[in-house]
Design a protein around this motif. Structure first.
Motif, PDB file in Angstrom:
ATOM      1  N   HIS A  58      -6.246   3.803 -21.262  1.00 24.95           N
ATOM      2  CA  HIS A  58      -5.162   3.015 -20.695  1.00 24.95           C
ATOM      3  C   HIS A  58      -5.449   1.524 -20.789  1.00 24.95           C
ATOM      4  CE1 HIS A  58      -3.517   6.690 -18.752  1.00 24.95           C
ATOM      5  NE2 HIS A  58      -4.790   7.017 -18.671  1.00 24.95           N
ATOM      6  N   ARG A  63      -0.701   1.886 -19.155  1.00 21.97           N
ATOM      7  CA  ARG A  63      -0.036   2.539 -20.270  1.00 21.97           C
ATOM      8  C   ARG A  63      -1.094   3.173 -21.171  1.00 21.97           C
ATOM      9  NH1 ARG A  63       3.061  -2.892 -21.946  1.00 21.97           N
ATOM     10  NH2 ARG A  63       0.837  -3.450 -21.906  1.00 21.97           N
ATOM     11  N   LEU A 347       4.584   6.111 -15.397  1.00 22.63           N
ATOM     12  CA  LEU A 347       4.781   6.567 -16.770  1.00 22.63           C
ATOM     13  C   LEU A 347       3.526   7.245 -17.305  1.00 22.63           C
ATOM     14  CD1 LEU A 347       6.817   3.597 -18.271  1.00 22.63           C
ATOM     15  CD2 LEU A 347       7.649   5.847 -17.577  1.00 22.63           C
ATOM     16  N   GLU A 351       3.334  11.059 -18.622  1.00 23.34           N
ATOM     17  CA  GLU A 351       2.794  11.510 -19.902  1.00 23.34           C
ATOM     18  C   GLU A 351       1.731  12.575 -19.696  1.00 23.34           C
ATOM     19  OE1 GLU A 351       1.000   9.811 -24.117  1.00 23.34           O
ATOM     20  OE2 GLU A 351       1.893   8.447 -22.649  1.00 23.34           O
ATOM     21  N   ARG A 352       0.870  12.388 -18.680  1.00 19.38           N
ATOM     22  CA  ARG A 352      -0.154  13.392 -18.395  1.00 19.38           C
ATOM     23  C   ARG A 352       0.503  14.710 -17.970  1.00 19.38           C
ATOM     24  NH1 ARG A 352      -5.544  12.690 -16.689  1.00 19.38           N
ATOM     25  NH2 ARG A 352      -5.382  10.724 -17.821  1.00 19.38           N
ATOM     26  N   LEU A 354       3.583  15.738 -18.757  1.00 17.73           N
ATOM     27  CA  LEU A 354       4.235  16.311 -19.930  1.00 17.73           C
ATOM     28  C   LEU A 354       3.223  17.014 -20.821  1.00 17.73           C
ATOM     29  CD1 LEU A 354       6.724  13.462 -20.899  1.00 17.73           C
ATOM     30  CD2 LEU A 354       7.343  15.799 -20.272  1.00 17.73           C
ATOM     31  N   PHE A 355       2.063  16.391 -20.989  1.00 20.12           N
ATOM     32  CA  PHE A 355       1.023  17.048 -21.780  1.00 20.12           C
ATOM     33  C   PHE A 355       0.635  18.384 -21.154  1.00 20.12           C
ATOM     34  CE2 PHE A 355      -3.504  17.998 -21.461  1.00 20.12           C
ATOM     35  CZ  PHE A 355      -3.685  18.565 -22.711  1.00 20.12           C
ATOM     36  N   ALA A 461       4.299  14.872 -26.109  1.00 20.23           N
ATOM     37  CA  ALA A 461       4.501  14.019 -24.933  1.00 20.23           C
ATOM     38  C   ALA A 461       4.719  12.578 -25.349  1.00 20.23           C
ATOM     39  CB  ALA A 461       3.304  14.128 -23.995  1.00 20.23           C
ATOM     40  N   GLN A 462       3.945  12.126 -26.332  1.00 18.78           N
ATOM     41  CA  GLN A 462       4.095  10.751 -26.812  1.00 18.78           C
ATOM     42  C   GLN A 462       5.463  10.540 -27.438  1.00 18.78           C
ATOM     43  OE1 GLN A 462       0.769   9.233 -29.160  1.00 18.78           O
ATOM     44  NE2 GLN A 462       2.164   8.144 -30.500  1.00 18.78           N
ATOM     45  N   LEU A 465       8.341  10.457 -24.765  1.00 11.78           N
ATOM     46  CA  LEU A 465       8.404   9.163 -24.081  1.00 11.78           C
ATOM     47  C   LEU A 465       8.898   8.072 -25.021  1.00 11.78           C
ATOM     48  CD1 LEU A 465       5.190   9.172 -21.868  1.00 11.78           C
ATOM     49  CD2 LEU A 465       7.555   9.566 -21.178  1.00 11.78           C
TER      50      LEU A 465
END
Length: 470
Positions: A58, A63, A347, A351-352, A354-355, A461-462, A465
């Motif tokens: 990050h 981010r 955010l 993302e974490r 969603l992964f 996931a990337q 987003l």
């Protein structure tokens, strides 16, 4: 102590402005591998690296901007011989190429660990110089030499960049006369917060930030918000650090009297109605109270990643085309993006989540679970960080939702059908390879499948987003 040391450095330093902006990350054919540098019989190693470590990194705004790929056993970084490192490096390079890891690097960078003895490996030329930083590790029986420095110079002339963790390069592997030559060529220096305190402080006791002002720093294994604050808020430190990694992002500490954002509460109410079987007009009425929520939901649903035959324009259409379970799944994303003032932390947690959700769903599909179970595995992953997001106890955050018992059992009790999938996702994030091996065996999955699904989930996931960014 650490903060005080930074304060002293900040007052003492009188160095030229670094070439890079504060906090900026320094900024690309499979060939025959290099021969082992050490004589003697080569140790017996597995044909693959097993579970490949790839951690998200990050920036100061939390981010995700990079990923780190390294050998699976961190202890061996201090103990491995040149011949062992040569084989590990070949396995790492071939595994990354076979996994097509460069799919992750459309907008991000990779930190790839190799040893100093593999600097002559032609395979390094196949890595995109503008996206990869090579993290050098020492071989215990082959110290850095002038030839090592020459090879680094040749790579740098071709645009490649390098990083090292100074604490690993003691006098036994980096002779004092070559220390300045080595460190001055590094684009990034690494501090591991999990190391003993004297190793964490050593670079600053040695005044390394002042000696090499152009190098950015990467703080690894940050375990708490307090340690993160040391890096980003302490004078003299904030301008040094560019990358951060660790459990600090997901470690949960309840905030007294914490209240969810009003938009988050509305999303929770919509999700409750959906679980309770409410008619579409009741659900639509809630969205009409906040049109931004409907806009965001439809943007998620209509993402090209979902492959719908036509765009969905209303809640009624969403229910008809997707069904309640799938719509509920996409509503979970609104919990992370519905705040009036979205921040990097929300955010990053999205993302974490969603992964984890995609990873667990795909593991379930690979294992032959039926469709509804896979949908519920997705929900388990999505809700696994809800306490960190809303800063309340997880059972309190989940209580309005009336989730399936299997989901609740995994989230609150770490028990039941879905618990091993969630444990495997978390173990992958924590680089706990023994635990990953045990769980994969329990789920009858091999390392190659888990690696592929892991990488696919990170890419997915990337992309989700990226396609839904404002």
């Amino acid at each position: 102590m650490f903060k005080n040391l930074f304060d002293k450095l900040s007052r003492k330093e009188d160095t030229p402005q670094a070439a890079n902006e504060p906090g900026a990350v320094p900024g690309a054919s499979k060939a025959a591998p290099a021969s082992p540098a050490a004589a003697g019989p080569a140790p017996v190693l597995p044909h693959t690296l097993g579970f490949v470590t790839h951690q998200p990194l990050h920036d100061m705004q939390l981010r995700v901007v990079a990923y780190e790929f390294m050998v699976r056993d961190a202890v061996k970084r201090r103990e491995s011989s040149a011949s062992q490192w040569s084989q590990y490096d070949r396995l790492m390079i071939s595994t990354l190429i076979n996994m097509d890891v460069f799919r992750l690097l459309a907008f991000r960078r990779a930190l790839v660990h190799i040893s100093t003895i593999s600097l002559g490996d032609p395979a390094l030329e196949g890595f995109p110089a503008e996206r990869v930083i090579f993290v050098l590790n020492p071989a215990m029986d082959e110290p850095v030499t002038a030839d090592t420095i020459s090879k680094i110079d040749a790579h740098r002339a071709a645009g490649r960049r390098f990083a090292i963790e100074p604490a690993l390069f003691g006098h036994g592997v980096l002779p004092p006369p070559l220390q300045d030559d080595m460190l001055s060529r590094m684009d990034m220096l690494i501090m591991d917060f999990a190391a003993p305190a004297d190793e964490v402080l050593a670079p600053f006791m040695d005044q390394l930030p002042g000696k090499y002002p152009a190098a950015r720093w990467y703080a690894r294994n940050i375990g708490s918000a307090e340690e993160f604050d040391v890096c980003v808020k302490t004078p003299g430190a904030a301008k040094r650090f560019a990358l951060y990694q660790g459990s600090f992002l997901t470690n949960f500490h309840p905030v007294p009297n914490a209240k969810a954002d009003a938009s988050q509460m509305r999303v929770l109410e919509i999700m409750r109605l959906l679980r309770a079987g409410a008619e579409s007009r009741e659900i639509d009425a809630q969205f009409k109270l906040d049109s931004v929520l409907l806009f965001k939901l439809l943007r998620f649903i209509n993402s090209p990643m979902n492959g719908l035959s036509r765009k969905v324009m209303t809640i009624e259409e969403s229910l008809m085309l997707l069904g309640r379970e799938s719509l509920f799944k996409w509503l979970t994303m609104l919990l992370f993006t519905s705040r009036k003032s979205e921040d990097g932390r929300s955010l990053a947690l999205l993302e974490r989540s969603l992964f984890r959700a995609r990873f667990m769903e795909a593991l379930g599909q690979k294992g032959g679970n039926h469709k509804l179970e896979c949908e519920h595995l997705f929900l388990t992953g999505m809700f696994s960080l809800l306490d960190s997001l809303m800063q309340v106890e997880l059972n309190e955050a989940l209580s309005p939702l009336e989730l399936p018992p299997t989901v609740i059992d995994a989230l609150l009790n770490q028990h039941g059908l879905f618990a091993p999938y969630l444990a495997l996702a978390i173990s992958a994030e924590q680089d706990n390879h023994e635990r990953m091996t045990t769980l994969a065996r329990m789920l009858k999955l091999d390392a190659e499948d888990v690696n592929r699904i892991h990488l696919d989930a990170m890419v997915w996931a990337q992309e989700i987003l990226g396609q839904n960014a404002d």
